[in-house]
Motif scaffolding. Sequence first.
Motif, PDB file in Angstrom:
ATOM      1  N   LEU A   1       0.833  -1.199   0.000  1.00 32.47           N
ATOM      2  CA  LEU A   1       0.000   0.000   0.000  1.00 32.47           C
ATOM      3  C   LEU A   1       0.871   1.253   0.000  1.00 32.47           C
ATOM      4  CD1 LEU A   1      -2.762   1.332   0.121  1.00 32.47           C
ATOM      5  CD2 LEU A   1      -2.713   1.064   2.614  1.00 32.47           C
ATOM      6  N   HIS A   2       1.904   1.245   0.816  1.00 28.38           N
ATOM      7  CA  HIS A   2       2.824   2.389   0.867  1.00 28.38           C
ATOM      8  C   HIS A   2       3.495   2.595  -0.498  1.00 28.38           C
ATOM      9  CE1 HIS A   2       5.423   5.363   2.644  1.00 28.38           C
ATOM     10  NE2 HIS A   2       6.487   4.709   2.236  1.00 28.38           N
TER      11      HIS A   2
ATOM     12  N   ARG B   1       2.294   1.698  -3.415  1.00 29.80           N
ATOM     13  CA  ARG B   1       1.268   2.198  -4.348  1.00 29.80           C
ATOM     14  C   ARG B   1       1.021   3.690  -4.144  1.00 29.80           C
ATOM     15  NH1 ARG B   1       0.603  -1.015  -8.679  1.00 29.80           N
ATOM     16  NH2 ARG B   1       0.460  -3.160  -8.018  1.00 29.80           N
ATOM     17  N   GLU B   2       1.048   4.138  -2.892  1.00 29.60           N
ATOM     18  CA  GLU B   2       0.875   5.568  -2.614  1.00 29.60           C
ATOM     19  C   GLU B   2       2.033   6.371  -3.205  1.00 29.60           C
ATOM     20  OE1 GLU B   2       0.555   5.488   1.632  1.00 29.60           O
ATOM     21  OE2 GLU B   2      -1.617   5.152   1.586  1.00 29.60           O
ATOM     22  N   GLN B   3       3.238   5.879  -3.024  1.00 30.11           N
ATOM     23  CA  GLN B   3       4.411   6.559  -3.592  1.00 30.11           C
ATOM     24  C   GLN B   3       4.339   6.583  -5.117  1.00 30.11           C
ATOM     25  OE1 GLN B   3       7.627   4.283  -1.888  1.00 30.11           O
ATOM     26  NE2 GLN B   3       7.963   5.804  -0.270  1.00 30.11           N
TER      27      GLN B   3
ATOM     28  N   ASP C   1       1.769   9.135  -6.198  1.00 29.01           N
ATOM     29  CA  ASP C   1       2.297  10.495  -6.056  1.00 29.01           C
ATOM     30  C   ASP C   1       3.267  10.831  -7.193  1.00 29.01           C
ATOM     31  OD1 ASP C   1       0.815  10.842  -3.757  1.00 29.01           O
ATOM     32  OD2 ASP C   1       2.494  10.432  -2.396  1.00 29.01           O
TER      33      ASP C   1
ATOM     34  N   LYS D   1      -4.550   4.816  -9.087  1.00 34.08           N
ATOM     35  CA  LYS D   1      -5.592   5.109  -8.092  1.00 34.08           C
ATOM     36  C   LYS D   1      -6.454   3.880  -7.847  1.00 34.08           C
ATOM     37  CE  LYS D   1      -6.539  10.038  -8.771  1.00 34.08           C
ATOM     38  NZ  LYS D   1      -7.566  10.987  -9.266  1.00 34.08           N
TER      39      LYS D   1
ATOM     40  N   LYS E   1      -4.485   1.315  -5.806  1.00 32.44           N
ATOM     41  CA  LYS E   1      -4.384   1.753  -4.417  1.00 32.44           C
ATOM     42  C   LYS E   1      -5.727   1.592  -3.712  1.00 32.44           C
ATOM     43  CE  LYS E   1      -3.443   5.736  -1.552  1.00 32.44           C
ATOM     44  NZ  LYS E   1      -4.271   6.901  -1.458  1.00 32.44           N
TER      45      LYS E   1
ATOM     46  N   GLU F   1      -6.643  -0.538  -0.395  1.00 31.03           N
ATOM     47  CA  GLU F   1      -7.270   0.121   0.754  1.00 31.03           C
ATOM     48  C   GLU F   1      -8.573  -0.571   1.144  1.00 31.03           C
ATOM     49  OE1 GLU F   1      -7.463   4.168  -0.632  1.00 31.03           O
ATOM     50  OE2 GLU F   1      -5.629   4.701   0.444  1.00 31.03           O
TER      51      GLU F   1
END
Length: 149
Positions: free
Chosen positions: A12-13, A15-17, A20, A106, A109, A113
Motif C-alpha cells: 500500500l505504501h 502504491r501511494e508513492q 504520487d 488510483k 491503491k 485500501e
Amino acid sequence: MKKFRFSMETVLHYREQLLDALRVEHAAALVRVREQEQVVATLEQEFEDYNEEYRRRKREGMTIADAFGFDIALRAQEKEIEKAQAVLDEYRQAEEDKRNEVIQAKTDKATIEKLKEKKVDLYRKAVQKSEEQFIDDFVSTSRVMASAQ
C-alpha cells in the motif's frame, strides 16, 4: 489480542508513492501541453499577422519578387505550425497516457485500501467476539463460584 497489522502495508505504501510520482509526471505533462499550445497559438498569430501584412501590401501594390518572398515565408510558417502541432499532438498523447496510468494507480491503491478496510473490520469483529467470550466465561465462572458457596 495482538495489535492489528496489515500484511500488505508495504505494498500500500509503495502504491501511494507510485501514485504520487505519477501525479507529478502527469502535472509535468500537462505543463508541456499548455506550453506547446501557447507556442502553436503564437505561431498561428504570427502567421495571421504576416498574412494580413501580405494582403495589405498586395492591395497597395507590390513587386512580384516581394509577393514571391511573402509566399515563401507564409509556406515556411505553415510548415513550422504543422511541426509545432505535431509536437502538441505527441504531448497530448503522452499526457493522456500518463492520466490513464494515474487512474490505474488510483484503482490499484483503492483496491488495496478496500482490502485493508475489510481486514480491519474482520479484526475488530474478532476482538469483539473475543471480548464477548471473555465476558461470558467470566459471568459463567462467577455464577459457578457463587453457587459453590
